[in-house]
Design a protein around this motif. Sequence first.
Motif, PDB file in Angstrom:
ATOM      1  N   LYS A 472       0.835  -1.203   0.000  1.00  0.00           N
ATOM      2  CA  LYS A 472       0.000   0.000   0.000  1.00  0.00           C
ATOM      3  C   LYS A 472       0.868   1.251   0.000  1.00  0.00           C
ATOM      4  CE  LYS A 472      -4.004  -1.961   2.453  1.00  0.00           C
ATOM      5  NZ  LYS A 472      -4.897  -1.810   3.649  1.00  0.00           N
ATOM      6  N   GLU A 473       0.208   2.394  -0.219  1.00  0.00           N
ATOM      7  CA  GLU A 473       0.943   3.660  -0.268  1.00  0.00           C
ATOM      8  C   GLU A 473       1.642   3.958   1.052  1.00  0.00           C
ATOM      9  OE1 GLU A 473      -1.556   6.829  -1.492  1.00  0.00           O
ATOM     10  OE2 GLU A 473      -1.922   6.033  -3.504  1.00  0.00           O
ATOM     11  N   ASP A 474       1.043   3.532   2.176  1.00  0.00           N
ATOM     12  CA  ASP A 474       1.655   3.796   3.475  1.00  0.00           C
ATOM     13  C   ASP A 474       2.723   2.789   3.849  1.00  0.00           C
ATOM     14  OD1 ASP A 474       0.152   1.563   3.976  1.00  0.00           O
ATOM     15  OD2 ASP A 474      -1.056   2.441   5.581  1.00  0.00           O
ATOM     16  N   GLY A 475       3.048   1.872   2.917  1.00  0.00           N
ATOM     17  CA  GLY A 475       4.091   0.893   3.176  1.00  0.00           C
ATOM     18  C   GLY A 475       3.599  -0.428   3.733  1.00  0.00           C
ATOM     19  N   THR A 476       2.290  -0.543   4.004  1.00  0.00           N
ATOM     20  CA  THR A 476       1.730  -1.788   4.533  1.00  0.00           C
ATOM     21  C   THR A 476       1.804  -2.886   3.479  1.00  0.00           C
ATOM     22  OG1 THR A 476       0.207  -0.542   5.939  1.00  0.00           O
ATOM     23  CG2 THR A 476      -0.304  -2.869   5.564  1.00  0.00           C
ATOM     24  N   LYS A 477       2.326  -4.041   3.882  1.00  0.00           N
ATOM     25  CA  LYS A 477       2.462  -5.167   2.968  1.00  0.00           C
ATOM     26  C   LYS A 477       1.193  -6.008   2.956  1.00  0.00           C
ATOM     27  CE  LYS A 477       7.474  -5.530   3.705  1.00  0.00           C
ATOM     28  NZ  LYS A 477       8.567  -6.396   4.219  1.00  0.00           N
ATOM     29  N   TRP A 536      18.341  -9.281  11.639  1.00  0.00           N
ATOM     30  CA  TRP A 536      18.530  -9.614  13.055  1.00  0.00           C
ATOM     31  C   TRP A 536      17.576  -8.855  13.969  1.00  0.00           C
ATOM     32  CZ3 TRP A 536      20.779 -13.608  11.712  1.00  0.00           C
ATOM     33  CH2 TRP A 536      21.847 -13.618  10.828  1.00  0.00           C
ATOM     34  N   VAL A 537      16.555  -8.222  13.415  1.00  0.00           N
ATOM     35  CA  VAL A 537      15.563  -7.509  14.222  1.00  0.00           C
ATOM     36  C   VAL A 537      14.226  -8.245  14.115  1.00  0.00           C
ATOM     37  CG1 VAL A 537      14.297  -5.349  14.522  1.00  0.00           C
ATOM     38  CG2 VAL A 537      16.712  -5.297  13.860  1.00  0.00           C
ATOM     39  N   PRO A 538      13.568  -8.567  15.258  1.00  0.00           N
ATOM     40  CA  PRO A 538      12.274  -9.265  15.197  1.00  0.00           C
ATOM     41  C   PRO A 538      11.194  -8.359  14.594  1.00  0.00           C
ATOM     42  CG  PRO A 538      13.238  -9.411  17.403  1.00  0.00           C
ATOM     43  CD  PRO A 538      14.021  -8.381  16.644  1.00  0.00           C
ATOM     44  N   VAL A 539      10.508  -8.844  13.565  1.00  0.00           N
ATOM     45  CA  VAL A 539       9.396  -8.109  12.961  1.00  0.00           C
ATOM     46  C   VAL A 539       8.204  -9.056  12.872  1.00  0.00           C
ATOM     47  CG1 VAL A 539      10.871  -6.552  11.641  1.00  0.00           C
ATOM     48  CG2 VAL A 539      10.141  -8.706  10.627  1.00  0.00           C
ATOM     49  N   LYS A 540       7.018  -8.493  12.796  1.00  0.00           N
ATOM     50  CA  LYS A 540       5.798  -9.290  12.750  1.00  0.00           C
ATOM     51  C   LYS A 540       5.209  -9.243  11.344  1.00  0.00           C
ATOM     52  CE  LYS A 540       1.144  -9.549  14.633  1.00  0.00           C
ATOM     53  NZ  LYS A 540       0.097  -8.810  15.339  1.00  0.00           N
ATOM     54  N   VAL A 541       4.772 -10.420  10.861  1.00  0.00           N
ATOM     55  CA  VAL A 541       4.125 -10.488   9.545  1.00  0.00           C
ATOM     56  C   VAL A 541       2.674 -10.930   9.733  1.00  0.00           C
ATOM     57  CG1 VAL A 541       6.244 -10.935   8.263  1.00  0.00           C
ATOM     58  CG2 VAL A 541       4.982 -12.849   9.192  1.00  0.00           C
ATOM     59  N   GLU A 542       1.757 -10.187   9.132  1.00  0.00           N
ATOM     60  CA  GLU A 542       0.330 -10.489   9.277  1.00  0.00           C
ATOM     61  C   GLU A 542      -0.172 -11.197   8.020  1.00  0.00           C
ATOM     62  OE1 GLU A 542      -1.924  -7.097  10.561  1.00  0.00           O
ATOM     63  OE2 GLU A 542      -1.191  -7.309  12.617  1.00  0.00           O
ATOM     64  N   VAL A 543       0.334 -12.405   7.815  1.00  0.00           N
ATOM     65  CA  VAL A 543      -0.108 -13.225   6.687  1.00  0.00           C
ATOM     66  C   VAL A 543      -1.508 -13.761   7.006  1.00  0.00           C
ATOM     67  CG1 VAL A 543       0.347 -15.275   5.312  1.00  0.00           C
ATOM     68  CG2 VAL A 543       2.256 -13.865   6.136  1.00  0.00           C
ATOM     69  N   PRO A 544      -2.481 -13.564   6.118  1.00  0.00           N
ATOM     70  CA  PRO A 544      -3.819 -14.125   6.375  1.00  0.00           C
ATOM     71  C   PRO A 544      -3.785 -15.650   6.337  1.00  0.00           C
ATOM     72  CG  PRO A 544      -3.883 -12.412   4.668  1.00  0.00           C
ATOM     73  CD  PRO A 544      -2.452 -12.761   4.884  1.00  0.00           C
ATOM     74  N   ILE A 545      -4.267 -16.282   7.396  1.00  0.00           N
ATOM     75  CA  ILE A 545      -4.368 -17.740   7.469  1.00  0.00           C
ATOM     76  C   ILE A 545      -5.843 -18.093   7.634  1.00  0.00           C
ATOM     77  CG2 ILE A 545      -3.706 -19.818   8.742  1.00  0.00           C
ATOM     78  CD1 ILE A 545      -1.224 -18.358   9.690  1.00  0.00           C
ATOM     79  N   LYS A 546      -6.355 -18.868   6.716  1.00  0.00           N
ATOM     80  CA  LYS A 546      -7.757 -19.271   6.796  1.00  0.00           C
ATOM     81  C   LYS A 546      -8.037 -19.872   8.168  1.00  0.00           C
ATOM     82  CE  LYS A 546     -11.218 -22.252   4.615  1.00  0.00           C
ATOM     83  NZ  LYS A 546     -11.464 -23.283   3.575  1.00  0.00           N
ATOM     84  N   ILE A 547      -9.129 -19.453   8.801  1.00  0.00           N
ATOM     85  CA  ILE A 547      -9.423 -19.918  10.158  1.00  0.00           C
ATOM     86  C   ILE A 547      -9.561 -21.434  10.159  1.00  0.00           C
ATOM     87  CG2 ILE A 547     -10.994 -19.764  12.123  1.00  0.00           C
ATOM     88  CD1 ILE A 547     -11.792 -16.994  11.167  1.00  0.00           C
ATOM     89  N   PRO A 548      -8.692 -22.135  10.897  1.00  0.00           N
ATOM     90  CA  PRO A 548      -8.705 -23.605  10.864  1.00  0.00           C
ATOM     91  C   PRO A 548      -9.705 -24.189  11.865  1.00  0.00           C
ATOM     92  CG  PRO A 548      -6.851 -22.848  12.157  1.00  0.00           C
ATOM     93  CD  PRO A 548      -7.566 -21.612  11.680  1.00  0.00           C
ATOM     94  N   TYR A 549     -10.994 -23.993  11.591  1.00  0.00           N
ATOM     95  CA  TYR A 549     -11.994 -24.557  12.500  1.00  0.00           C
ATOM     96  C   TYR A 549     -11.811 -26.070  12.622  1.00  0.00           C
ATOM     97  CZ  TYR A 549     -14.419 -20.065  12.189  1.00  0.00           C
ATOM     98  OH  TYR A 549     -14.741 -18.731  12.256  1.00  0.00           O
ATOM     99  N   GLU A 550     -11.346 -26.704  11.539  1.00  0.00           N
ATOM    100  CA  GLU A 550     -11.029 -28.125  11.568  1.00  0.00           C
ATOM    101  C   GLU A 550      -9.629 -28.319  11.009  1.00  0.00           C
ATOM    102  OE1 GLU A 550     -14.029 -30.161   9.383  1.00  0.00           O
ATOM    103  OE2 GLU A 550     -15.589 -29.854  10.899  1.00  0.00           O
ATOM    104  N   LEU A 551      -8.915 -29.324  11.557  1.00  0.00           N
ATOM    105  CA  LEU A 551      -7.533 -29.571  11.155  1.00  0.00           C
ATOM    106  C   LEU A 551      -7.323 -31.080  11.064  1.00  0.00           C
ATOM    107  CD1 LEU A 551      -4.650 -28.369  10.674  1.00  0.00           C
ATOM    108  CD2 LEU A 551      -4.272 -28.665  13.133  1.00  0.00           C
ATOM    109  N   ASN A 552      -6.751 -31.518   9.944  1.00  0.00           N
ATOM    110  CA  ASN A 552      -6.459 -32.941   9.747  1.00  0.00           C
ATOM    111  C   ASN A 552      -4.967 -33.099   9.487  1.00  0.00           C
ATOM    112  OD1 ASN A 552      -6.312 -35.620   9.102  1.00  0.00           O
ATOM    113  ND2 ASN A 552      -7.965 -35.588   7.590  1.00  0.00           N
ATOM    114  N   LEU A 553      -4.286 -33.831  10.388  1.00  0.00           N
ATOM    115  CA  LEU A 553      -2.839 -33.979  10.301  1.00  0.00           C
ATOM    116  C   LEU A 553      -2.410 -35.330   9.742  1.00  0.00           C
ATOM    117  CD1 LEU A 553      -1.849 -32.407  13.751  1.00  0.00           C
ATOM    118  CD2 LEU A 553      -1.866 -31.298  11.508  1.00  0.00           C
ATOM    119  N   GLU A 554      -3.337 -36.079   9.128  1.00  0.00           N
ATOM    120  CA  GLU A 554      -2.994 -37.422   8.657  1.00  0.00           C
ATOM    121  C   GLU A 554      -1.965 -37.396   7.527  1.00  0.00           C
ATOM    122  OE1 GLU A 554      -6.553 -39.284   7.418  1.00  0.00           O
ATOM    123  OE2 GLU A 554      -6.952 -37.911   5.734  1.00  0.00           O
ATOM    124  N   ASP A 555      -1.797 -36.263   6.871  1.00  0.00           N
ATOM    125  CA  ASP A 555      -0.799 -36.165   5.795  1.00  0.00           C
ATOM    126  C   ASP A 555       0.604 -35.880   6.320  1.00  0.00           C
ATOM    127  OD1 ASP A 555      -2.691 -36.642   3.862  1.00  0.00           O
ATOM    128  OD2 ASP A 555      -3.103 -34.518   3.488  1.00  0.00           O
TER     129      ASP A 555
END
Length: 781
Positions: A472-477, A536-555
């Motif tokens: 964005k124009e304000d630098g937001t990724k 070497w500086v901690p920064v936060k990334v706000e990557v959208p992650i689909k809300i995992p109401y259900e999760l299957n770890l069989e893979d």
Amino acid sequence: MTIQLPSDIPSTIPSGSKIYKDDCMYSFDTAENNDLGLDIDLKTYRAYSRTPSHNYTKENFLRTGNYLYLNIKKTLKPQEQRDRLLYDHNGRSSPKIQKLEVKDVSDEDYYNTTISVYDIKEDKLHPRESLSPEFNRLIDEILTANSSNRQDEIKQWEQEILPCEHSIDVQQFEIGDQLDLTKCGECELGENLWICLHCGVLGCGRQQYGSALKGNGHALAHFELSQHPVAIKLGSLSAEADSCDVYCYQCNDEVKVPNLADKLVKFGIDLNKVTKTEKSLVELNIDQNLNYDFRLEGKDGTKLVPVYGSGLTGFQNLGNSCYINSVLQALFTLPSYQNFFKSLKFPDNVNPADDLQSQLIKIYDGLLSGRYSKPGSLKGDDYQLGIKPSAFKTLIGDKHVEFSTQKQQDAFEFLLYFFDKVDSEFGLKLNQDLKFLLANKLICMNCSHGTLTEELVDNISVPVEDTVESVKEDGTKIYKPVTLEDCFRSYTEDEAIEGYECDHCHSKSVAVKACGFQTYPKHLVVNVKRIQLENWVPVKVEVPIKIPYELNLEDFPAPEFGEGETEIVIEQNKSSTFTPDQEAMSTLLGMGFPESRCVKGLYHTGNKNAEDAMNWIFGHMDDADIDAPFVEPETSKSSEPSEDSIVMLTSMGFTHQLARKALILNNGDANAAAEWLFTNPDDDGVIEETNKPAVNIEDEKNELLSRLKQGPRGSPRYKLQSAICHKGGSVHSGHYVVFIRKEVLGKEEWVLFNDEKVVICDEESLNDIKDKAYIYVFEQV
């Protein structure tokens, strides 16, 4: 008849005594929320309460024989009086007049307070006018003394802000025309103004997250152009130079400037004649956490519905405790936590304020009883008073370099630290439902030999792909959306390791590392690595992650040896007995380093702190065996310190007993022991033995490890139980809240716990989980 002070009650508070007058030692009953007020034992200064369900005051009397108590009872003033109080306090007709001197109304001013002495033998309250002057002087002393919680808060806020190399000798330049100190030199802002101490240029500060104070960052822009690092906030100036906000942009931290008044004279500012007009950075940070609303309105602008009752009790924010509040809410929703503390009793002969078991039983009762989840508080009838975990925060953070302060902390680091604490206190039973086996496979591509190891863990940290789609124009990724399954796929996929030195063929070649689930826990704790290192500086990334109401770890099952691959059996006598420092370990894991690297970093830097270990890890990133399982070199592992180390310390003037204790407490590290000795010169050298049965964590781990290997793997299917979210650009600021799936009036709802504000969510509110969720807790289906 005048009641005299009994001879066995001291007429003045003995030096060093702690005054517990904020809440009951065994519950969150206070002078404000309990109809009978709070009873303070006049001999021990510990507080107790009387309610229809439990009489802690009587129990203390039967245990100690102490029968006289200072009773404090507070009732909230009518809303009209509270509104008038705010205006009268300011002495203005409107609180919105600009440039008001900063003042606050104390919560105490909103209550009518009744003080008396309660005689439990007579079951009678004695008003103050019936007490002798000596008796009343003691009461005044107790009332005016800082409470134990207040003393702890003051201690925690005493953060040491020191001069830096740039502020010690501020080079000042000649200025031209008369300075305009009313607005930013680049825009029209007349607030949040920072003056460069080098040349006098006035620029606005950065926008303070969670504050209405505006800012366009022109002071920072001036530094980037001129490289003049030190600036001071005009609105913070007062005769108390130590309370002024001074910032070094080069060090990116608050600093002190020696002889600040002399530096300001150059710009026509007399520090003795200015008045503070804006809140300091510390005050803004407190306000941000105390008042943050986090979308308490739905999509159509209507208020989200507040809810009350058992399991719906909020925590008050202590200024920076939202990270603690969110973690505890998520954990005490788990059946294993509720059942564990439901069956525990308060220990005898301990000070509950100094005992972790007592504090956690108290929190269990506070959250689950429903007694403190009722409408009505200073913030309006839509909210509850909630409970105030002051004693717990002080105790759990005791001696921890970060959690003992009033600064905002990382919720995941605290979660790991808390797990280690309760494992040490109670053994593995409490967190057993969270623990599982993670399998790691490492294969040499030259000879097809390798290892397959199982690791007992209680959480997992997964990476998140941060692909930037636009800016964005304000630098937001703007990041490309992902799913949580994508994060697990990245975590478990094969990873090539160049330059691996094989123990079997002794050649340097390529190895492949893989991992997966050997077993599945009843509750799965997942951290998404939104905090990443950039330069070497901690920064936060706000990557959208689909809300995992259900999760299957069989893979993502445990890796196995394929055709032509051969396992190298690690000899048992080569297994490590090295125990890494848990606080440092938690910090390193929270930064995203793999466990094997963390252990090696701590081992090779004396097991002292996370910073030294982190520097070691960075210096050994290219080591071929950096991710191989840690094997401690064959050395003497005696817990008794060497006599040479003791002699070295006794030569400094310390006794043999004290030197031995220092070495034992610091794992034989002489340098760390010397530092401990100089900070504890009055210690008696006695190593205290705990009355509680010792918990052998290693034996319990081995037993659980064996049981998990033999038992069923469990189901890989989960549903989301709670999500801890972080709002803000940096982990060192912003605010934590937690969304929890609850049953409310027989219906499953998503409930938002924002400190003491507890509301039912709508779909729009839940969207905040997408790019702000930091920790997930899943329930096995």
